[in-house]
Design a protein around this motif. Structure first.
Motif, PDB file in Angstrom:
ATOM      1  N   GLY A  70       1.027  -1.538  -0.350  1.00 53.03           N
ATOM      2  CA  GLY A  70      -0.101   0.308   0.050  1.00 53.03           C
ATOM      3  C   GLY A  70       0.665   1.105   0.281  1.00 53.03           C
ATOM      4  N   PRO A  71       0.118   2.850   0.079  1.00 51.65           N
ATOM      5  CA  PRO A  71       1.088   3.538  -0.468  1.00 51.65           C
ATOM      6  C   PRO A  71       1.345   3.887   1.343  1.00 51.65           C
ATOM      7  N   ASP A 110      -3.815   2.276  -7.647  1.00 47.38           N
ATOM      8  CA  ASP A 110      -3.519   2.515  -8.813  1.00 47.38           C
ATOM      9  C   ASP A 110      -2.845   3.857  -8.028  1.00 47.38           C
ATOM     10  N   GLY A 111      -1.947   4.848  -9.063  1.00 42.73           N
ATOM     11  CA  GLY A 111      -1.425   5.765  -8.733  1.00 42.73           C
ATOM     12  C   GLY A 111      -1.709   6.579  -8.022  1.00 42.73           C
ATOM     13  N   GLU A 112      -3.450   6.630  -7.725  1.00 45.14           N
ATOM     14  CA  GLU A 112      -3.958   7.756  -6.522  1.00 45.14           C
ATOM     15  C   GLU A 112      -4.432   6.866  -4.812  1.00 45.14           C
ATOM     16  N   GLY A 113      -4.068   5.686  -4.968  1.00 41.36           N
ATOM     17  CA  GLY A 113      -4.097   5.467  -3.789  1.00 41.36           C
ATOM     18  C   GLY A 113      -5.192   4.681  -3.690  1.00 41.36           C
ATOM     19  N   THR A 114      -6.185   4.108  -5.030  1.00 46.96           N
ATOM     20  CA  THR A 114      -7.698   3.628  -5.274  1.00 46.96           C
ATOM     21  C   THR A 114      -7.258   2.256  -4.488  1.00 46.96           C
ATOM     22  N   LEU A 115      -7.928   1.570  -4.997  1.00 45.24           N
ATOM     23  CA  LEU A 115      -6.798  -0.472  -3.778  1.00 45.24           C
ATOM     24  C   LEU A 115      -8.255  -0.843  -5.116  1.00 45.24           C
ATOM     25  N   TRP A 116      -7.933  -1.447  -6.013  1.00 44.60           N
ATOM     26  CA  TRP A 116      -8.730  -1.943  -7.016  1.00 44.60           C
ATOM     27  C   TRP A 116      -9.011  -3.427  -6.676  1.00 44.60           C
ATOM     28  N   ILE A 117     -10.664  -4.037  -7.078  1.00 48.51           N
ATOM     29  CA  ILE A 117     -10.524  -5.896  -6.244  1.00 48.51           C
ATOM     30  C   ILE A 117     -11.288  -6.345  -7.236  1.00 48.51           C
ATOM     31  N   ALA A 118     -10.276  -7.909  -7.431  1.00 51.14           N
ATOM     32  CA  ALA A 118     -10.865  -8.286  -8.405  1.00 51.14           C
ATOM     33  C   ALA A 118     -11.819 -10.123  -7.254  1.00 51.14           C
ATOM     34  N   ASP A 119     -13.119 -10.019  -7.539  1.00 52.86           N
ATOM     35  CA  ASP A 119     -13.902 -10.488  -6.089  1.00 52.86           C
ATOM     36  C   ASP A 119     -14.501 -11.327  -6.992  1.00 52.86           C
ATOM     37  N   SER A 128     -11.780   3.457  -2.702  1.00 56.31           N
ATOM     38  CA  SER A 128     -11.452   5.153  -2.658  1.00 56.31           C
ATOM     39  C   SER A 128      -9.894   5.271  -1.560  1.00 56.31           C
ATOM     40  N   PRO A 129      -9.096   5.914  -1.135  1.00 60.08           N
ATOM     41  CA  PRO A 129      -8.343   6.323  -0.764  1.00 60.08           C
ATOM     42  C   PRO A 129      -9.006   7.096   1.008  1.00 60.08           C
ATOM     43  N   ALA A 156      -0.568   3.168 -17.241  1.00 62.51           N
ATOM     44  CA  ALA A 156      -0.948   4.642 -16.415  1.00 62.51           C
ATOM     45  C   ALA A 156      -1.725   5.113 -17.039  1.00 62.51           C
ATOM     46  N   ASP A 157      -2.989   4.718 -17.883  1.00 60.44           N
ATOM     47  CA  ASP A 157      -4.074   5.805 -18.149  1.00 60.44           C
ATOM     48  C   ASP A 157      -5.827   4.884 -17.362  1.00 60.44           C
ATOM     49  N   GLY A 158      -4.909   4.322 -16.389  1.00 56.38           N
ATOM     50  CA  GLY A 158      -6.468   4.104 -15.952  1.00 56.38           C
ATOM     51  C   GLY A 158      -6.955   2.483 -16.108  1.00 56.38           C
ATOM     52  N   LYS A 159      -7.024   2.038 -17.147  1.00 58.39           N
ATOM     53  CA  LYS A 159      -7.240   1.175 -17.597  1.00 58.39           C
ATOM     54  C   LYS A 159      -7.336   0.039 -17.008  1.00 58.39           C
ATOM     55  N   VAL A 160      -8.328  -0.561 -16.198  1.00 60.91           N
ATOM     56  CA  VAL A 160      -8.062  -2.002 -15.528  1.00 60.91           C
ATOM     57  C   VAL A 160      -8.612  -3.172 -15.905  1.00 60.91           C
TER      58      VAL A 160
END
Length: 358
Positions: A70-71, A110-119, A128-129, A156-160
């Motif tokens: 984590g950040p 991601d670079g903004e501190g959002t945690l993405w989850i594959a559930d 979100s942070p 980097a462009d936000g695509k997941v």
């Protein structure tokens, strides 16, 4: 002919009828299992995972399937209970960050501190942070349900980019990720896919199809390629994001590859959740045998306790393997390298996390 003889014959006939005709949930396809290299050559058996130091998870928790740095410097992990927990290594203490209410598997920041989850039970989620949990996608933009979201990576462009490991056996419908994966591997109908969520327009579309249990996902450092673990094919594939071409990249492997995580030096970690199953491979071209195996509990395949993670580079060369043939830490799904060089090893089933100091 006596009554006893008739009863025995009837019993035998009933058993044969059961083995031949009892309904099973799979529709096995013929395929050609690649040769099993075994734990030889670059995968020669070793004891390097025997030096793992363990940190027990909170009571009742198990299955830290994926981990991410984590950040804030803590180690985040997806747990079987549905919780995301953060580990502070200095104090060896855990904090529950959120509970998805499902079965989180792959996680990435991601670079903004959002945690993405594959559930696996829900789909693609984002936290979100500030801790707000949002469901991003439960189906593709053309209405195809996401039944087994597994692993992911973020451009980097936000695509997941994320895998949908099975479009035949939903993890939530079956009630367990492992049980659903075994059904899919036994059927081997090449129904898995890789999806991409584009935040620019909110669409979720299919990028790659025709895989057997697509699992780990990681981008190359130059963001030109995706590394895709095809658990059922025993390969890490490389997908060219510019041309759309896909090719076998690492393998055939001596086990079932799981997660793929990228390292700051441009290399990748992956784990072997179990060694290959000889019976499954021998029956690859005999779907009828696989149906019979599903009807006989002791014939159904199960993971073998064995610990193994491996690191490979952007050219497909396996650089090192860390193993524990005793299976003291088993169902190893992958690893990440910390800034200080320590390696965190994850597992599908263990009630602890493993830390290795090189």
């Amino acid at each position: 002919m006596g009554k006893v003889t008739l009863s025995v014959l009837a019993l035998i006939a009933g058993l044969i009828a059961y083995l031949l005709f009892w309904p099973v949930p799979i529709r096995p396809e013929v395929w050609d299992a690649p040769p099993d290299p075994g734990f030889t050559g670059e995968f020669e058996a070793n004891q390097r995972l025997a030096d793992l130091r363990f940190i027990d998870l909170p009571e009742g928790e198990y299955g830290p399937e994926d981990v991410a740095l984590g950040p804030d410097g803590r180690i985040y992990m997806a747990l079987h209970s549905g919780r995301i927990a953060a580990l502070t290594l200095e104090t060896e203490t855990f904090e529950t960050i959120t509970d998805t209410g499902g079965r989180p598997l792959g996680i990435e920041f991601d670079g903004e501190g959002t945690l993405w989850i594959a559930d696996a039970y829900i789909g693609l989620l984002a936290m979100s942070p500030d801790g707000d949990l949002t469901t991003i996608a439960t189906e593709t933009s053309d209405g195809s349900p996401i039944l087994y979201a597994d692993d992911l990576d973020i451009a980097a462009d936000g695509k997941v980019y994320f895998s949908d490991a099975s479009t035949r056996f939903g993890a939530k419908e079956i009630g367990d990720t492992l049980a659903a994966s075994i059904l899919d591997l036994m059927e081997h109908s090449d129904n898995a896919r890789v999806l991409v969520y584009d935040p620019a327009d909110g669409t979720t579309t299919t990028l790659v199809e025709g895989l057997t249990f697509a699992n780990g996902i990681a981008q190359s450092a130059d963001e030109r390629f995706l590394m895709i673990a095809e658990t059922g094919g025993y390969f890490i594939h490389r997908f060219d994001l510019e041309t759309g071409a896909i090719e076998p990249f690492v393998g055939p492997l001596p086990g079932f590859p799981d997660n793929v995580n990228d390292n700051p030096d441009g290399t990748f970690w992956s784990g072997l959740a179990s060694p290959r199953n000889t019976t499954m491979d021998d029956a690859s071209d005999r779907p009828f045998v696989r149906k019979i195996a599903m009807r006989v509990p002791f014939m159904a395949p199960a993971p073998e306790r064995y610990g193994a993670v491996f690191r490979f580079d952007a050219y497909g060369t396996v650089l090192e393997t860390l193993q524990d043939p005793t299976g003291a830490y088993a169902s190893t799904t992958g690893a990440i390298t910390l800034p200080d060089g320590r390696i965190v090893v994850s597992s599908l089933t263990e009630p602890r996390i493993g830390i290795l100091t090189p």
